[in-house]
Design a protein around this motif. Structure first.
Motif, mmCIF file in Angstrom:
data_model
loop_
_atom_site.group_PDB
_atom_site.id
_atom_site.type_symbol
_atom_site.label_atom_id
_atom_site.label_comp_id
_atom_site.label_asym_id
_atom_site.label_seq_id
_atom_site.Cartn_x
_atom_site.Cartn_y
_atom_site.Cartn_z
ATOM 1 N N GLY A 276 6.520 -2.146 1.146
ATOM 2 C CA GLY A 276 7.251 -2.001 2.075
ATOM 3 C C GLY A 276 7.026 -1.065 2.877
ATOM 4 O O GLY A 276 5.791 -0.842 4.336
ATOM 5 N N GLU A 277 4.735 -0.766 2.229
ATOM 6 C CA GLU A 277 3.553 -0.226 3.161
ATOM 7 C C GLU A 277 2.565 -0.701 4.164
ATOM 8 O O GLU A 277 2.434 -0.169 4.656
ATOM 9 N N SER A 278 3.439 -1.787 3.995
ATOM 10 C CA SER A 278 2.292 -2.525 4.692
ATOM 11 C C SER A 278 2.737 -3.103 5.904
ATOM 12 O O SER A 278 1.878 -3.812 7.021
ATOM 13 N N TRP A 279 3.862 -2.737 6.104
ATOM 14 C CA TRP A 279 4.472 -2.526 8.119
ATOM 15 C C TRP A 279 3.503 -1.560 8.239
ATOM 16 O O TRP A 279 4.118 -0.446 8.902
ATOM 17 N N HIS A 280 3.009 -1.772 7.979
ATOM 18 C CA HIS A 280 1.660 -0.723 8.208
ATOM 19 C C HIS A 280 1.757 0.150 9.920
ATOM 20 O O HIS A 280 1.862 0.899 10.390
ATOM 21 N N ASN A 281 1.777 -0.946 11.242
ATOM 22 C CA ASN A 281 1.834 -1.353 12.894
ATOM 23 C C ASN A 281 2.862 0.083 12.845
ATOM 24 O O ASN A 281 3.266 0.783 13.676
ATOM 25 N N ASN A 282 4.191 -0.811 12.150
ATOM 26 C CA ASN A 282 5.559 -0.152 12.379
ATOM 27 C C ASN A 282 5.380 1.720 12.030
ATOM 28 O O ASN A 282 6.424 2.461 12.490
ATOM 29 N N HIS A 283 5.106 1.591 10.870
ATOM 30 C CA HIS A 283 4.778 2.600 10.732
ATOM 31 C C HIS A 283 3.971 3.867 11.673
ATOM 32 O O HIS A 283 4.579 5.432 11.923
ATOM 33 N N HIS A 284 3.212 3.765 11.971
ATOM 34 C CA HIS A 284 2.343 4.483 12.560
ATOM 35 C C HIS A 284 2.973 4.654 14.197
ATOM 36 O O HIS A 284 2.699 5.500 14.966
ATOM 37 N N ALA A 285 3.853 3.341 14.780
ATOM 38 C CA ALA A 285 4.759 3.528 15.610
ATOM 39 C C ALA A 285 5.220 4.740 15.479
ATOM 40 O O ALA A 285 6.135 5.454 16.424
#
Length: 336
Positions: A276-285
């Motif tokens: 799930g870490e590759s949803w990286h833009n989601n995470h930073h947002a």
């Protein structure tokens, strides 16, 4: 004489005022340093780099040589996958979502298990890892970010140099974030402090477990060595490069559906292998969200574990953002 006495008195007054100012300045709290840098710390960084970043590469290169005397079988496959999954969840659910961003709360037993599993990954002690990652979010893709790929100049050469730095080379030597500044909450947690102090022992345990299982499964020393390599060194190598690729490639390539201060990107194709870490833009947002996928149909094994823990009463206070907040940050609107 009166003029001389006056001059001496004024001189003494100035000295007394200066001494008072110096005393006040020394007593007044000084701004806390955000980073610490010293030859001793740099020696520790080089040692960690050689032991836990370079050695797994050597072990992975050497592992195929074992195939001549001991073929890669079910035992090796199970050890590689299970140890990768357990330590990977320790990093993404424990180190990242729980300890760094406090996206949920968990029972002490869950805290301890996640901290130990994350330590077995060989990516640093829990408190140091958290401090580094919080600094990354504070300065992401700007001066002060410990592993940005976007600060090495333009052109093909600059991009390549940036990728090498952010993916691997930055760990040789870097400014160490002051844990008193970046992780005071963790320093107050006695359980996490105890786990952090035993970091090297947890890494050794993460190597010893697959070696022991491999030896018992095959009832041979060769089985133990094979377990050590595939469930230990190769597993560390695979997980490390998956995590590092998020820091490097996903700050340069991928999709960008949400507004954020930096150049973070999504790589949905790699959602399963990154847990799930590759949803990286989601995470930073939405760094306070325990869900990185944000939508149910986006694969996010880390969030699946958190939901399972919540269903069992072992996790609570999940801070998942609402639809209005998500849509307010959206750049690319979904198709009708």
């Amino acid at each position: 004489m009166p003029r001389l006495a006056t001059a001496i008195h004024l001189g003494r007054g100035r000295r007394l005022a200066h001494d008072h100012a110096v005393t006040e300045q020394s007593v007044r709290p000084q701004p806390r340093r955000k980073v610490v840098s010293s030859p001793y710390i740099h020696r520790l960084q080089r040692r960690h780099f050689l032991l836990f970043d370079v050695l797994p590469i050597i072990g992975t290169v050497a592992a195929p040589a074992l195939l001549a005397g001991h073929p890669f079988g079910v035992t090796e496959l199970v050890l590689l996958l299970s140890m990768w999954l357990l330590t990977g969840l320790g990093v993404t659910v424990g180190y990242h979502r729980l300890f760094t961003h406090r996206t949920f709360k968990a029972a002490p037993a869950v805290v301890a298990v996640l901290a130990v599993l994350g330590s077995m990954a060989g990516q640093g002690g829990v408190i140091s890892w958290v401090a580094l990652h919080r600094r990354h979010h504070e300065y992401s893709d700007r001066e002060g970010d410990p592993h940005s790929p976007n600060l090495s100049g333009g052109g093909l050469a600059g991009r390549f140099k940036g990728l090498l730095h952010s993916h691997f080379l930055w760990m040789r030597r870097h400014e160490y974030p002051n844990i008193v500044h970046y992780a005071p909450d963790l320093l107050k947690n006695r359980l996490l402090v105890r786990v952090a102090r035993l970091y090297y022992w947890w890494v050794v345990l993460g190597l010893a477990i697959p070696a022991l299982i491999g030896g018992l499964a095959e009832m041979s020393w060769l089985g133990a060595v094979s377990g050590l390599f595939w469930g230990g060194l190769v597993r560390i190598f695979v997980l490390e490069h998956i995590v590092w690729a998020i820091n490097s490639f996903l700050h340069m390539f991928g999709t960008r559906p949400y507004e954020s201060r930096e150049n973070s990107r999504n790589g949905g194709l790699f959602a399963l292998i990154t847990l799930g870490e590759s949803w990286h833009n989601n995470h930073h947002a939405f760094p306070d969200s325990p869900s990185f996928g944000l939508d149910w149909y986006r694969l996010d094994p880390g969030f699946w574990l958190i939901k399972a823990l919540a269903a069992a009463g072992l996790a609570w206070d999940l801070k998942t953002p609402g639809r209005d907040r998500i849509e307010a940050k959206r750049i690319t609107k979904p198709a009708a």
